[in-house]
Design an enzyme around this catalytic site. Sequence first.
Site, PDB file in Angstrom:
ATOM      1  N   ASP A 175       0.730  -1.210   0.048  1.00 25.16           N
ATOM      2  CA  ASP A 175       0.106  -0.082  -0.010  1.00 25.16           C
ATOM      3  C   ASP A 175       0.813   1.194  -0.009  1.00 25.16           C
ATOM      4  O   ASP A 175       1.675   1.614   1.059  1.00 25.16           O
ATOM      5  CB  ASP A 175      -1.004  -0.101   1.172  1.00 25.16           C
ATOM      6  CG  ASP A 175      -1.753   1.141   1.328  1.00 25.16           C
ATOM      7  OD1 ASP A 175      -1.672   2.104   0.391  1.00 25.16           O
ATOM      8  OD2 ASP A 175      -2.355   1.322   2.394  1.00 25.16           O
ATOM      9  N   GLY A 191      -5.318   3.705  -7.817  1.00 30.57           N
ATOM     10  CA  GLY A 191      -5.626   4.157  -9.406  1.00 30.57           C
ATOM     11  C   GLY A 191      -4.906   5.320  -9.820  1.00 30.57           C
ATOM     12  O   GLY A 191      -4.967   5.644 -10.842  1.00 30.57           O
ATOM     13  N   ASN A 241      -2.112   7.696 -11.485  1.00 37.97           N
ATOM     14  CA  ASN A 241      -1.073   7.869 -12.678  1.00 37.97           C
ATOM     15  C   ASN A 241      -1.756   6.649 -13.583  1.00 37.97           C
ATOM     16  O   ASN A 241      -0.862   5.845 -14.224  1.00 37.97           O
ATOM     17  CB  ASN A 241       0.294   7.787 -12.351  1.00 37.97           C
ATOM     18  CG  ASN A 241       0.489   9.048 -11.520  1.00 37.97           C
ATOM     19  OD1 ASN A 241       0.125   9.322 -10.710  1.00 37.97           O
ATOM     20  ND2 ASN A 241       1.373   9.752 -12.219  1.00 37.97           N
ATOM     21  N   ASP A 258     -10.711   3.784  -1.214  1.00 39.98           N
ATOM     22  CA  ASP A 258     -11.458   2.810  -0.274  1.00 39.98           C
ATOM     23  C   ASP A 258     -12.522   2.639  -0.295  1.00 39.98           C
ATOM     24  O   ASP A 258     -13.440   3.757  -0.486  1.00 39.98           O
ATOM     25  CB  ASP A 258     -11.035   2.943   1.107  1.00 39.98           C
ATOM     26  CG  ASP A 258      -9.408   2.797   1.558  1.00 39.98           C
ATOM     27  OD1 ASP A 258      -8.626   2.474   0.569  1.00 39.98           O
ATOM     28  OD2 ASP A 258      -9.146   2.639   2.847  1.00 39.98           O
TER      29      ASP A 258
END
Length: 392
Positions: free
Chosen positions: A149, A196, A198, A217
Site C-alpha cells: 500500500d 489508481g 497515474n 477505499d
Amino acid sequence: MIKISTLLLTLALTALPSAFVYADSSTLAATPPMGWNSWNHFKRKTDDAIVRAQAEAMVTSGMRDAGYVYINIDDAWEGERDSSGEIHTNSKFPDMKALADFVHSKGLKLGLYSSPGIKTCAGFAGSYGHEFQDAKTYASWGIDYLKYDLCGLRVQMKAAGSDVVAEEMMKHAYTKMRDGLLASGRPILYSLCQYGHNQVWQWGASVGGNAWRTTGDINDNFKSMVSIGFHQAGLSKYAGPGHWNDPDMLEIGNGGMTTSEYQIHMSLWAILAAPLLAGNDLTTMTQATKDILLNKEVIAIDQDKLGKQGDRVYAEGSVEVWSRDLADGSKAVGLFNLADTKSHMVLDFEKLGLTTQAKGRDLWLHKDIGAIAPGYNATLPPHSVLLLKISQ
Ligand code: GLA
C-alpha cells in the site's frame, strides 16, 4: 524527517526492468484471486485468534471449496524491527509461521500487508529500506500474498514537502518489492494498492503486479460501492490472466446494504473479473450473505478461464447494461437498476453483439428462462440486478 532528494536517490538505485516481467500466470492469479481480508470488518482489531477463526469458517461455510483460498491479514500485524533490521510481529500475532502453518493445514493460503513507506497507512512499520529483507522474512513465514500500500510513502512525501508521489518513484518502489519477492524464492501474489494514481492499469503489470487497486477505499454503503464499481468502465483491456484490475474488497455481509444491493456488488465484481476478497466476519454469516458469496454460478463468471474483463455496453439513465465474454462462447449480461424506483429495460441485441435468438439463464434465481429474442425486456426493482448468462 527524510529529504525528498534522499528518497529519490534511494529509490533510483533500483533500476526499472528493461522488459516487462509478468508474474507466472500459470500459478499466480491465472484467474482473479479469491479469499478474505481483515480490513473492511476488523480494521486494526485483527489478531491471531480472529484469523484462525476466519480460516476455519472459510472451510466450514464451503467458501474454500467454492474457490476462496487466501486469508489476508491487512495492516496492524507489524511490530518493531530488531537490531539487524528484521521485522517482527506485534503481540497480537505471537507466531506468524505457526499461523501460516495452521492456515496451510486448512488447504488455504496466508497473505500479509505492507507499505513502501517507513510507516504503513495505520502507522506501523513499513518496508522502506528493508524490501528484500522483508520479502525474505515473509517467505520464511510461508506467506503467499502481499498487498503493498503506497499510503505510507505518500504520507512521507507530504512530510517532506511534496503533495504528489511521482510516477517514477511509485514504479521504483513497486519494482523494488517485486524484485524482493522474486528473490525470496517463494511464489507470492503481488497486489498493488495505490488507489489508481497515474493510470496504474497501464503499468501495474510491468512492475510485477498480479492486481492493482484502481480506486480509493470502498465503504459499506450503496453510494460508495456504486461510485467505485460503475466507474470501472473502460478498464477492461488492461486486465488478463496474471494481472487484474482491483476495484477493492467486498463489503457483502457487513450490514450497510440490502441483499439486492449486495447482489449488485457481487454481480458487477464478477463481470469486472475483480479479485473476490470477502471483507466480512465469516463466522457470523447470515444465509443471505452465504447465498451471495457462495453463488457458484456468479463465481464462475468471475473466474472464467478466458480471463476477459467485462465492460459497460450502454446505459439509459440509472439503468446500466454490462457484459462479459466467457470461454464457452456465451456472455454474462448484467442489467443494473441503480434508481430508487423500479425501471423498465429492453435488451439491445445489436449493442450486445447478439445476432439471433438466444437462451438465457438467471444466475440469481438459478433458473433457465428459455428463449431470449430481440425485444426482450425486464422490469427491475429499485437497486437490483438481473444477471443473465446468454448463449446462442
Ligand atoms: C489503505 C488501504 C486499505 C487498508 C488500509 C490499512 O487505506 O487502501 O485497503 O489496507 O490502508 O491501513
